[in-house]
Scaffold this motif. Sequence first.
Motif, PDB file in Angstrom:
ATOM      1  N   ASN A 152       5.855  10.372   4.164  1.00  0.00           N
ATOM      2  CA  ASN A 152       4.863   9.475   4.745  1.00  0.00           C
ATOM      3  C   ASN A 152       4.089  10.081   5.911  1.00  0.00           C
ATOM      4  N   TYR A 153       4.181  11.401   6.083  1.00  0.00           N
ATOM      5  CA  TYR A 153       3.484  11.999   7.234  1.00  0.00           C
ATOM      6  C   TYR A 153       1.985  11.722   7.116  1.00  0.00           C
ATOM      7  N   GLY A 154       1.397  11.178   8.155  1.00  0.00           N
ATOM      8  CA  GLY A 154      -0.037  10.865   8.131  1.00  0.00           C
ATOM      9  C   GLY A 154      -0.336   9.397   7.912  1.00  0.00           C
ATOM     10  N   LYS A 155       0.704   8.561   7.766  1.00  0.00           N
ATOM     11  CA  LYS A 155       0.425   7.163   7.404  1.00  0.00           C
ATOM     12  C   LYS A 155      -0.258   6.383   8.527  1.00  0.00           C
ATOM     13  N   LEU A 156      -0.056   6.795   9.770  1.00  0.00           N
ATOM     14  CA  LEU A 156      -0.708   6.093  10.894  1.00  0.00           C
ATOM     15  C   LEU A 156      -2.096   6.672  11.163  1.00  0.00           C
ATOM     16  N   SER A 157      -2.174   7.981  11.247  1.00  0.00           N
ATOM     17  CA  SER A 157      -3.424   8.615  11.662  1.00  0.00           C
ATOM     18  C   SER A 157      -4.351   8.908  10.486  1.00  0.00           C
ATOM     19  N   LEU A 233      -2.296   8.607  19.402  1.00  0.00           N
ATOM     20  CA  LEU A 233      -2.099   8.239  17.998  1.00  0.00           C
ATOM     21  C   LEU A 233      -1.726   9.449  17.140  1.00  0.00           C
ATOM     22  N   PHE A 234      -2.466  10.525  17.310  1.00  0.00           N
ATOM     23  CA  PHE A 234      -2.110  11.777  16.651  1.00  0.00           C
ATOM     24  C   PHE A 234      -2.163  12.901  17.667  1.00  0.00           C
ATOM     25  N   PRO A 235      -1.193  13.778  17.717  1.00  0.00           N
ATOM     26  CA  PRO A 235      -0.004  13.819  16.856  1.00  0.00           C
ATOM     27  C   PRO A 235       1.182  13.000  17.358  1.00  0.00           C
ATOM     28  N   HIS A 236       1.146  12.544  18.630  1.00  0.00           N
ATOM     29  CA  HIS A 236       2.384  12.017  19.224  1.00  0.00           C
ATOM     30  C   HIS A 236       3.009  10.885  18.389  1.00  0.00           C
TER      31      HIS A 236
END
Length: 448
Positions: A152-157, A233-236
Motif C-alpha cells: 500500500n505504499y503511496g496510498k496517502l500521498s 504528508l510525503f514522505p513522513h
Amino acid sequence: MNLRIFNSLTKTIEEFKPLNPANVTFYGCGPTVYDHVHIGNLRSFVLYDLLKRVLEFNNFQVQFIENLTDVDDKIIKRSAEMGISPSELSEKFSKVFFDDISKLNILPANNYPKATEHVSEMIKFIEVLLGKGLAYQEADGSVYFDVSKFANYGKLSGVDKSQIKSGTRILSDEYSKDDVQDFALWKMVKGSEVGWDSPWGKGRPGWHIECSVMSQQFLGDTIDIHAGGVDLLFPHHENEIAQSEGVSGKSFVRYWVHGEHLLVDGAKMSKSLGNFYTLVDIENKGIDPLALRYLFLTAHYRDKLNFTWESLTAAQNALNNLRETIRNWDQPVVGCAEHEQRFTEALDNDLNTAQALAILWELVKSDYPTSAKAGSLLKMDQVLGLGLAEFVAKKIDVPENVMELVSQREEARKNSDYHKSDQLRKQIKDLGFEVLDTLDGSKVNKIN
Ligand SMILES: [Zn+2]
C-alpha cells in the motif's frame, strides 16, 4: 449536524465517527526542538488545538499526544555548532516551545513524549519489521525500510509507485518528493556521535519511526486522527503508514488531517528570503500572540494563509475592538441559542473558522441584551481560545489624570508627533495603564 472533517486519505469530507465513541485518539506531529519554531509551525499547532477543542465541544473525550523530536540530523548538527550536547539544546528549545504554545492559548496535550525516551521501543519495532521481511540491514549497520515490499505504499500521498527506486536508499531525515526510495529506520553512528546500543550496533533512530512507535504506544494500533502540516504528508506520513501497518497488519489512521502552508508576503518562508518569523519577532513588535491566533482563525485551515504585518495588525485591531466592546457588557447569562447553533454548525462543517468568527461578530453587533451576548460569546471562546473571559464584563475605572494623558496623546498622534505620543504612553504606563490604538480611537487597559 455532526462533525464533518476532510480526510486526506479519501480526499473527501466525512462524518467523524471515532472507533470508540467515548474516547477519540488523536496524534499530532510535534516540533523538532532545535530552535524557535516558526509561525508556519505555530499555525499547525493552533490547528491541532482547534480540532481538539471542536471535538470536546462535540462532547467527545480526547486523548491527544504530540511528540517532541529531540534527536535528528538538525539537532545533532546545531548542538555541535553551539558546542553543547543535543540534550541541552533540545531541553532549552522544548521550554521555548511550551512557552510559545501557552502564549497562543493552546491547551496542553495529554502527553508530549520525547523520541530519546522511547528508543528501546523503536528498536523492538524495527526488529518486527526485519522479521516480517519489510526491512533490511545494510553492510554499514544501518537498517532501511524496503518500500517495494509494502503493497500500500503511496496510498496517502498518491506517489507514483513506478517511481519507486527499489534498492536505492536515503539516509537523511529529510528528503524531497522525488525520492520514492527506501528510508532509514536505524542509522549507524561512528565513534563519539550520539547513539544507542542496538542489535545492529551503535546507532540512532531515523525520524519517521518515532511517530509510528509513540503513536502505537500511547494510543494503540489504530488511531482516529493523525494531524500535521501538509509538508509532512510525503514522505513522513506515508512512511509512518508503511511502518505502522507493516508491524500491526491493521489500518493505522482513520482520519488524516493536514493544515495548509503559511506564506509570508506571498512567498514560502525561508531564512534566506528574510521572511522567516517566530513568536519573538511578533512580540518584539508589541503585538499580542493571540492576535496571531486570531489571524490564523480568519482563514480555513486547508487554505494557504498569507501572513503580512498589515494582516497581523488588522487582526490585533479586531481583537482590541472586541475586547473593548465586551468590557462594558453585563454579567453573562444564558445566551442566544440561534447564534450558538450557527456557530457550532460552521465549525462542525470541516472547521470553518472564518464563518464562525463572522457569526461571533454578528452576535457582538446584534441587539440582544449584552448579558445574553456575553453568555454566548464565552461559549464560543471555549473553541476559539481567544482568552476573552478575561475581558467580558470587566469594565475598568480609569482615573481622570490618566484620561487627560490619553487625550493629550491622541492629540499628539493627530499631529503626527510620535515622539511626544511615545513619551505620553510611557507616562500612562507608569501610572499602571496601557493604551491601545484601535479603529475607534485609543482605549485604555489596566496593567495587571
Ligand atoms: Zn510525525
